[in-house]
Design an enzyme around this catalytic site. Structure first.
Site, PDB file in Angstrom:
ATOM      1  N   HIS A 189       0.807  -1.253   0.109  1.00 20.45           N
ATOM      2  CA  HIS A 189      -0.013   0.019   0.061  1.00 20.45           C
ATOM      3  C   HIS A 189       0.893   1.270  -0.022  1.00 20.45           C
ATOM      4  CE1 HIS A 189      -3.659   2.332   1.995  1.00 20.45           C
ATOM      5  NE2 HIS A 189      -2.923   2.865   1.153  1.00 20.45           N
ATOM      6  N   HIS A 209       1.464   4.970  -2.426  1.00 20.82           N
ATOM      7  CA  HIS A 209       1.112   5.671  -3.660  1.00 20.82           C
ATOM      8  C   HIS A 209       2.358   6.425  -3.947  1.00 20.82           C
ATOM      9  CE1 HIS A 209      -3.293   5.607  -2.307  1.00 20.82           C
ATOM     10  NE2 HIS A 209      -2.593   5.357  -1.169  1.00 20.82           N
ATOM     11  N   HIS A 229      -9.433   0.944  -1.330  1.00 24.31           N
ATOM     12  CA  HIS A 229      -9.436   1.733   0.054  1.00 24.31           C
ATOM     13  C   HIS A 229     -10.698   1.702   0.648  1.00 24.31           C
ATOM     14  CE1 HIS A 229      -5.531   3.328  -1.327  1.00 24.31           C
ATOM     15  NE2 HIS A 229      -5.523   4.299  -0.096  1.00 24.31           N
ATOM     16  N   GLU A 255     -11.147   3.730   6.180  1.00 30.01           N
ATOM     17  CA  GLU A 255     -10.137   4.514   6.605  1.00 30.01           C
ATOM     18  C   GLU A 255     -10.731   5.533   7.363  1.00 30.01           C
ATOM     19  OE1 GLU A 255      -7.882   6.800   3.474  1.00 30.01           O
ATOM     20  OE2 GLU A 255      -6.108   7.092   4.716  1.00 30.01           O
ATOM     21  N   ASP A 259       1.857   3.814   2.953  1.00 28.99           N
ATOM     22  CA  ASP A 259       0.843   4.813   2.358  1.00 28.99           C
ATOM     23  C   ASP A 259       1.502   5.921   1.550  1.00 28.99           C
ATOM     24  OD1 ASP A 259      -1.763   5.424   1.861  1.00 28.99           O
ATOM     25  OD2 ASP A 259      -2.355   6.309   3.570  1.00 28.99           O
ATOM     26  N   ASP A 260       2.000   7.099   2.038  1.00 30.20           N
ATOM     27  CA  ASP A 260       2.442   8.372   1.674  1.00 30.20           C
ATOM     28  C   ASP A 260       3.643   8.644   2.319  1.00 30.20           C
ATOM     29  OD1 ASP A 260       0.530   9.095  -0.461  1.00 30.20           O
ATOM     30  OD2 ASP A 260      -0.854   8.556   1.151  1.00 30.20           O
TER      31      ASP A 260
HETATM   32  N1  ADE Z   1      -4.306   8.736  -1.858  1.00 28.29           N
HETATM   33  C1  ADE Z   1      -3.181   8.861  -1.468  1.00 28.29           C
HETATM   34  N2  ADE Z   1      -3.120   8.555  -0.074  1.00 28.29           N
HETATM   35  C2  ADE Z   1      -4.497   8.132   0.182  1.00 28.29           C
HETATM   36  C3  ADE Z   1      -5.014   7.678   1.537  1.00 28.29           C
HETATM   37  N3  ADE Z   1      -4.291   7.270   2.679  1.00 28.29           N
HETATM   38  N4  ADE Z   1      -6.349   7.654   1.513  1.00 28.29           N
HETATM   39  C4  ADE Z   1      -7.160   7.822   0.341  1.00 28.29           C
HETATM   40  N5  ADE Z   1      -6.287   8.203  -0.813  1.00 28.29           N
HETATM   41  C5  ADE Z   1      -5.173   8.353  -0.962  1.00 28.29           C
HETATM   42 ZN    ZN Z   2      -3.523   4.857   0.632  1.00 29.97          ZN
END
Ligand code: ADE
Ligand code: ZN
Length: 335
Positions: free
Chosen positions: A14, A16, A194, A197, A275-276
């Site tokens: 996971h 991005h 997703h 969340e 994630d990011d």
């Molecule tokens: N796009 C990038 N990170 C995300 C996240 N945590 N939740 C939803 N969309 C995303």
């Molecule tokens: Zn994500």
């Protein structure tokens, strides 16, 4: 950094790629592309990474990706991520990208995809990291836009293993994308989404029943629904949990209260992911390190999380077995 975590072979499922854009690289590429960023310095940009919820983050994330213009930009971004995770014993990655976030800025589908893909090929050769690319549909846009994006992807299907669903969750349930997911699955793509969340457990149920996903990205809110937890546990449905993301986006109030131990206790198949990472303060090892104290730094539980990452990956049986054997060998050598 905990040296057991550092050397532990693991997969990232996971991630991005646009969320790996470190401020230093963003400034460098902005200069290369003649773009002026609305921040004075790297430090000023980093200070803006203070979010109260998912939408706060997404606003900055979409602004950041505006700097990505050329195939070389996507290559450089992806290679910078791969170099970092190579040093963290990551052996397999499945990377999300957001084609619609680029198409709406006039950046062609192939520009983004080819840059990302050639970096992954290079890292496979150089570092032995296997990979897959998953294209995500932006759920704040309509299904027609997702359908158009899927049509654009079909000539590049050899480079894409699956489809996902991301962006603003609340008010954009999986049911909105039932048809495009059915088409993508019929075309042979894997499906993930997703769900849970910020959204309710019902969105997880929709992702399972309507989108027929093979993994749930995040999935935190399942814990509000005991029947759903039992269902997810019975099917060993993978959840790609992102601890540092959850704290930065206020999905949990404090890492000490992260529901990971409850998830494991319930028999859920949890994987740990970043994630990011450029926005949330850590790559894969930092995410393992963040939850390690919640497991009393128990090496066998950390190793099991790494095994789950390989079990939940879209990998050939042979590669999967080899990577699981690597975990066993590593654990034995540590003791
Ligand atoms: N796009 C990038 N990170 C995300 C996240 N945590 N939740 C939803 N969309 C995303
Ligand atoms: Zn994500």
């Amino acid at each position: 950094m905990n040296s057991f975590i550092n050397g532990l072979p693991k997969a990232e499922l996971h991630l991005h790629i646009e969320g790996t854009f470190e401020p230093e690289l963003m400034f460098q590429l902005a200069e290369r592309n003649g773009i002026t960023l609305p921040y004075e310095s790297v430090d000023a940009l980093r200070k803006a990474y203070d979010f109260s919820n998912l939408q706060d983050f997404l606003d900055i994330y979409y602004q950041g990706m505006n700097v990505l213009r050329t195939e070389q930009d996507f290559y450089d971004l992806t290679m910078a991520y791969l170099r970092r995770v190579h040093a963290q014993s990551v052996r397999h990655v499945e990377i999300f990208f957001d084609p619609q976030g680029h198409l709406e800025r006039g950046i062609g589908f192939a520009t983004a995809l080819d840059g990302i893909h050639s970096a992954l090929q290079q890292a496979e050769k150089e570092f032995g990291i296997s990979f897959g690319i998953i294209m995500c549909f932006l759920r704040h846009l309509d299904e027609a836009s997702a359908q158009e994006t899927l049509a654009l992807a079909l000539p590049h299907r050899d480079k894409i293993i699956g489809v996902g669903l991301d962006s603003s969750e609340r008010g954009n349930p999986p049911s909105k994308f039932e048809k495009v997911f059915a088409r993508a699955r019929a075309e042979g793509f894997h499906a993930v989404a997703h769900a849970g969340e910020e959204g309710p457990p019902e969105y997880i149920v929709e992702a399972l029943d309507l989108l027929k996903v093979e993994r749930i990205d995040h999935g935190n809110s399942c814990l509000q629904d005991r029947t759903l937890v039992e269902r997810l546990a019975d099917f060993q449905m993978p959840l790609t949990v992102c601890p540092l993301s959850n704290t930065k986006l206020c999905v949990v109030d404090d890492i000490k209260n992260h529901p990971l131990p409850a998830m494991l206790e319930a028999g859920l198949r949890v994987t740990i992911n970043s994630d990011d990472p450029a926005y949330f303060g850590g790559y894969l090892n930092e995410n393992y390190a963040a939850i390690s104290p919640l497991l009393n730094n128990d090496q066998s539980q950390l190793a099991e999380l790494a095994r789950n990452s390989f079990r939940s990956a879209f990998l050939s049986g042979e590669r999967q077995q080899a990577l699981l054997a690597d975990v066993d060998r590593y654990v034995t050598a540590q003791n």
